[in-house]
Design an enzyme around this catalytic site. Structure first.
Site, PDB file in Angstrom:
ATOM      1  N   THR A   1       0.825  -1.214   0.000  1.00  0.00           N
ATOM      2  CA  THR A   1       0.000   0.000   0.000  1.00  0.00           C
ATOM      3  C   THR A   1       0.853   1.255   0.000  1.00  0.00           C
ATOM      4  OG1 THR A   1      -1.849  -1.106   1.052  1.00  0.00           O
ATOM      5  CG2 THR A   1      -1.723   1.255   1.380  1.00  0.00           C
TER       6      THR A   1
ATOM      7  N   THR B   1       1.670  -4.180   4.325  1.00  0.00           N
ATOM      8  CA  THR B   1       1.488  -4.462   5.753  1.00  0.00           C
ATOM      9  C   THR B   1       1.003  -5.887   6.016  1.00  0.00           C
ATOM     10  OG1 THR B   1      -0.791  -3.625   5.698  1.00  0.00           O
ATOM     11  CG2 THR B   1       0.954  -2.047   6.308  1.00  0.00           C
TER      12      THR B   1
HETATM   13  N1  ASP Z   1      -2.601  -5.512   0.746  1.00  0.00           N
HETATM   14  C1  ASP Z   1      -1.587  -4.517   1.079  1.00  0.00           C
HETATM   15  C2  ASP Z   1      -0.263  -5.240   1.122  1.00  0.00           C
HETATM   16  O1  ASP Z   1       0.019  -5.917   2.076  1.00  0.00           O
HETATM   17  C3  ASP Z   1      -1.917  -3.890   2.375  1.00  0.00           C
HETATM   18  C4  ASP Z   1      -0.952  -2.863   2.866  1.00  0.00           C
HETATM   19  O2  ASP Z   1       0.177  -2.737   2.416  1.00  0.00           O
HETATM   20  O3  ASP Z   1      -1.348  -2.129   3.811  1.00  0.00           O
HETATM   21  O4  ASP Z   1       0.503  -5.151   0.203  1.00  0.00           O
END
Ligand code: ASP
Length: 355
Positions: free
Chosen positions: A36, A116
């Protein structure tokens, strides 16, 4: 594994120096993997309907001009993935690249931008397989780069700040997120949406970073990095198949039996409470353990630890307990331990009690 890898955008490791600050500044390599933090949405108020991993590392760094006063930064686009799709082959690529860069005198530390969703797993894998005292700091964002109050730029600045500090050396792999610094072993994602999305349950953060200052308030006790016996080379060609099953009201033995039939080498159980397991599932797991499958009891609770139950159950059934590792991190450790040749429940318990 090859098919998964083919869907990744792994660039040719082009290294570009984006700042030319004084040689006195720490020299930090930023390795981007997607997530993200590199996400973009159609409009600035959209924080959930975005595409992860579409913004390149050059653009991420350009959004934080003040990086130039913190470090001499060079950037690499290692991958562009939504970390929900993190692949074992990419873990190998990333760990090997980190080790290669840290071997070089001209690199003082590494920052990895990551999604994340599986950040805590990647961080713990690197904690056990990076062979250097130099800082390795993962960071991420809960809001895409296009969002109002995007959290990525400050998280990135803080991560580079931490990676450039002498105090961060020898602490193992770190996660800098929302001004806090966590140990890779302890940190978990605890919110689906809040920018304060990472915590180290029970034990708390290692320290904090704010306005260029970094303070560590405790150390990391268990062995890691140079003191870890695990090597990414041991899994480079084949990872032992280790899966996770849950225990819950009305659970059946279908999943365990299917995994054993598929030739799984290990099963981590996300048990209830102190890693307790529904009797039906436990019977299936005991049969699997008798066939040589490594069975690790972890907990779905989210904090605390799992204690061995002694002669009456764990010893008799041949089960291993995960201590404070959540099921996802327990799986990482179990894969590395099996790949390193540890096979018996006693030897594997020793691994879980140590790392
Ligand atoms: N789906 C995303 C990922 O893990 C979520 C994020 O980065 O907050 O790449």
């Amino acid at each position: 594994m090859a098919a998964t890898c083919a869907s990744l955008t792994i660039a040719a490791m082009n290294t570009s120096t984006l700042t030319s600050a004084s040689r006195a500044l720490p020299r930090i390599a930023v390795l981007a993997t997607g997530g993200t933090i590199a996400g973009a949405a159609p409009d600035a108020t959209n924080t959930s309907g975005y595409q992860a991993g579409v913004v390149g590392v050059g653009q991420l760094l350009a959004a934080v001009p003040s990086l130039a006063s913190v470090a001499n930064v060079q950037a690499e686009q290692v991958a562009s993935v939504d970390s929900k799709d993190m692949a074992l082959a990419l873990w190998v690529t990333l760990a090997q690249r980190v080790n290669t860069l840290l071997d070089r005198d001209e690199i003082d530390g590494i920052v990895i931008t990551h999604g994340t969703d599986t950040l805590e797993e990647t961080a713990y894998l690197l904690h056990l397989t990076v062979k250097s005292d130099k800082p390795v700091v993962l960071t991420a964002a809960m809001r895409p780069s296009s969002a109002l109050s995007a959290d990525g730029p400050l998280n990135l600045l803080n991560a580079v700040t931490v990676a450039g500090k002498d105090e961060a050396r020898g602490q193992g792999v770190l996660v800098a997120f929302n001004n806090r610094i966590h140990s890779a072993r302890d940190v978990v994602k605890t919110s689906t949406y809040a920018v304060d999305a990472f915590h180290s349950p029970e034990i708390g953060a290692l320290g904090w970073v704010q306005d260029g200052r970094v303070e560590f308030q405790r150390g990391v006790v268990r062995p890691h990095t140079n003191a870890s016996p695990f090597a990414i080379g041991s899994v480079a060609s084949a990872w032992p198949l280790v899966e996770i099953v849950g225990s819950y009201a009305g659970a059946s033995r279908v999943a365990v039996d299917a995994l054993v039939a598929a030739g799984v080498k290990g099963i981590v159980v996300a048990g209830t409470g102190n890693g307790s397991i529904h009797a039906t599932v436990q019977t299936a797991l005991a049969e699997a353990a008798a066939k040589g499958v490594a069975i690790v009891r972890s907990s779905r609770v989210g904090s605390g630890h799992v204690m061995r139950n002694g002669a009456a159950s764990d010893d008799a059934l041949g089960f291993i307990t995960a201590g404070a590792l959540n099921p996802y991190k327990a799986r990482v450790l179990l894969m590395l331990a099996l790949a390193s040749g540890q096979a018996t429940p006693v030897a594997l318990q020793q691994v879980f009690d140590t790392y």
